[in-house]
Design a protein around this motif. Structure first.
Motif, PDB file in Angstrom:
ATOM      1  N   GLU A  87      11.670   6.002   1.078  1.00  0.00           N
ATOM      2  CA  GLU A  87      10.539   5.391   0.412  1.00  0.00           C
ATOM      3  C   GLU A  87      10.428   3.893   0.660  1.00  0.00           C
ATOM      4  O   GLU A  87       9.330   3.357   0.688  1.00  0.00           O
ATOM      5  N   LEU A  88      11.539   3.197   0.818  1.00  0.00           N
ATOM      6  CA  LEU A  88      11.467   1.760   1.003  1.00  0.00           C
ATOM      7  C   LEU A  88      11.926   1.316   2.385  1.00  0.00           C
ATOM      8  O   LEU A  88      12.150   0.142   2.616  1.00  0.00           O
ATOM      9  N   ALA A  89      12.028   2.232   3.298  1.00  0.00           N
ATOM     10  CA  ALA A  89      12.516   1.894   4.640  1.00  0.00           C
ATOM     11  C   ALA A  89      11.615   0.878   5.320  1.00  0.00           C
ATOM     12  O   ALA A  89      12.080   0.034   6.066  1.00  0.00           O
ATOM     13  N   ALA A  90      10.325   0.926   5.044  1.00  0.00           N
ATOM     14  CA  ALA A  90       9.404   0.009   5.705  1.00  0.00           C
ATOM     15  C   ALA A  90       9.212  -1.292   4.954  1.00  0.00           C
ATOM     16  O   ALA A  90       8.581  -2.200   5.470  1.00  0.00           O
ATOM     17  N   ALA A  91       9.726  -1.379   3.721  1.00  0.00           N
ATOM     18  CA  ALA A  91       9.491  -2.589   2.907  1.00  0.00           C
ATOM     19  C   ALA A  91      10.266  -3.771   3.420  1.00  0.00           C
ATOM     20  O   ALA A  91      11.290  -3.662   4.001  1.00  0.00           O
ATOM     21  N   VAL A 121       7.417   0.448  -7.541  1.00  0.00           N
ATOM     22  CA  VAL A 121       7.507  -0.699  -6.641  1.00  0.00           C
ATOM     23  C   VAL A 121       6.368  -1.653  -6.986  1.00  0.00           C
ATOM     24  O   VAL A 121       5.192  -1.325  -6.823  1.00  0.00           O
ATOM     25  N   LEU A 122       6.712  -2.826  -7.504  1.00  0.00           N
ATOM     26  CA  LEU A 122       5.700  -3.806  -7.891  1.00  0.00           C
ATOM     27  C   LEU A 122       5.077  -4.476  -6.677  1.00  0.00           C
ATOM     28  O   LEU A 122       3.938  -4.904  -6.718  1.00  0.00           O
ATOM     29  N   GLY A 123       5.835  -4.618  -5.625  1.00  0.00           N
ATOM     30  CA  GLY A 123       5.363  -5.280  -4.421  1.00  0.00           C
ATOM     31  C   GLY A 123       6.494  -6.077  -3.802  1.00  0.00           C
ATOM     32  O   GLY A 123       7.668  -5.734  -3.970  1.00  0.00           O
ATOM     33  N   VAL A 124       6.122  -7.152  -3.098  1.00  0.00           N
ATOM     34  CA  VAL A 124       7.117  -8.003  -2.453  1.00  0.00           C
ATOM     35  C   VAL A 124       6.874  -9.456  -2.851  1.00  0.00           C
ATOM     36  O   VAL A 124       5.745  -9.846  -3.167  1.00  0.00           O
ATOM     37  N   PRO A 176       0.826  -1.215   0.000  1.00  0.00           N
ATOM     38  CA  PRO A 176       0.000   0.000   0.000  1.00  0.00           C
ATOM     39  C   PRO A 176       0.859   1.264   0.000  1.00  0.00           C
ATOM     40  O   PRO A 176       1.902   1.313   0.645  1.00  0.00           O
ATOM     41  N   ASN A 177       0.427   2.252  -0.742  1.00  0.00           N
ATOM     42  CA  ASN A 177       1.068   3.570  -0.810  1.00  0.00           C
ATOM     43  C   ASN A 177       2.520   3.532  -1.266  1.00  0.00           C
ATOM     44  O   ASN A 177       3.293   4.436  -0.951  1.00  0.00           O
ATOM     45  N   ALA A 178       2.922   2.490  -1.979  1.00  0.00           N
ATOM     46  CA  ALA A 178       4.297   2.394  -2.496  1.00  0.00           C
ATOM     47  C   ALA A 178       4.425   3.260  -3.749  1.00  0.00           C
ATOM     48  O   ALA A 178       3.440   3.504  -4.454  1.00  0.00           O
TER      49      ALA A 178
END
Length: 152
Positions: free
Chosen positions: A148-152, A48-51, A42-44
């Motif tokens: 932007e990706l710190a939480a991924a 960012v395609l996802g994980v 969410p909110n990426a």
């Protein structure tokens, strides 16, 4: 713009995105995998395609074309995910295909011209001229914007 060749040599892996070829320092590449369906975040950012699950670890996957400011690559069964280690993070990069491994000698990489959008500024580290055309060497240190990706 012309400039002095960059003092870089070694092996690079070349990938295809659309009709263009790009190079990544092979020392950053952990593995090359086929496409696996990703889970959206969410909110990426749009690139960012996802994980995906990589042997029990959550791996963020970026659409490298979109990150470079190009039209996003369409995900296909033939798409490839290049797993790279970036600044202590493991990330997957979606590309259309892996092309080749090339060996570049000292002085074969020319500086990239300084033009373009601020969001992709600094992503081209240099240019390599071959008989098949020009290959852009990606500066992988700029691929992951820190917050932007710190939480991924």
């Amino acid at each position: 713009m012309t400039g002095q060749p960059l003092a870089t040599s070694g092996e690079l892996i070349t990938v295809v995105i659309g009709e263009q070829r790009f190079a990544i320092d092979i020392q950053l590449v952990r593995e090359i995998r086929g496409w696996t369906t990703s889970t959206p975040l969410p909110n990426a950012p749009d690139y960012v395609l996802g994980v995906i699950n990589l042997r029990g670890a959550v791996l963020p996957v970026l659409n490298l074309a979109a990150r470079l400011g190009l039209p996003a690559s369409e995900v296909r069964a033939s798409s490839v995910v290049i797993v790279v280690d970036l600044v202590g993070r493991t990330v997957g990069l979606l590309v259309d295909a892996v092309s080749d491994i090339i060996n570049v000698g000292e002085g074969e990489i020319q500086p990239a011209p300084v033009i373009g959008a601020a969001s992709s500024k600094g992503l081209a580290r240099g240019m390599i001229t071959t008989e098949e055309g020009i290959i852009t060497l990606i500066d992988m240190s700029g691929i992951l914007p820190a917050p932007e990706l710190a939480a991924a």
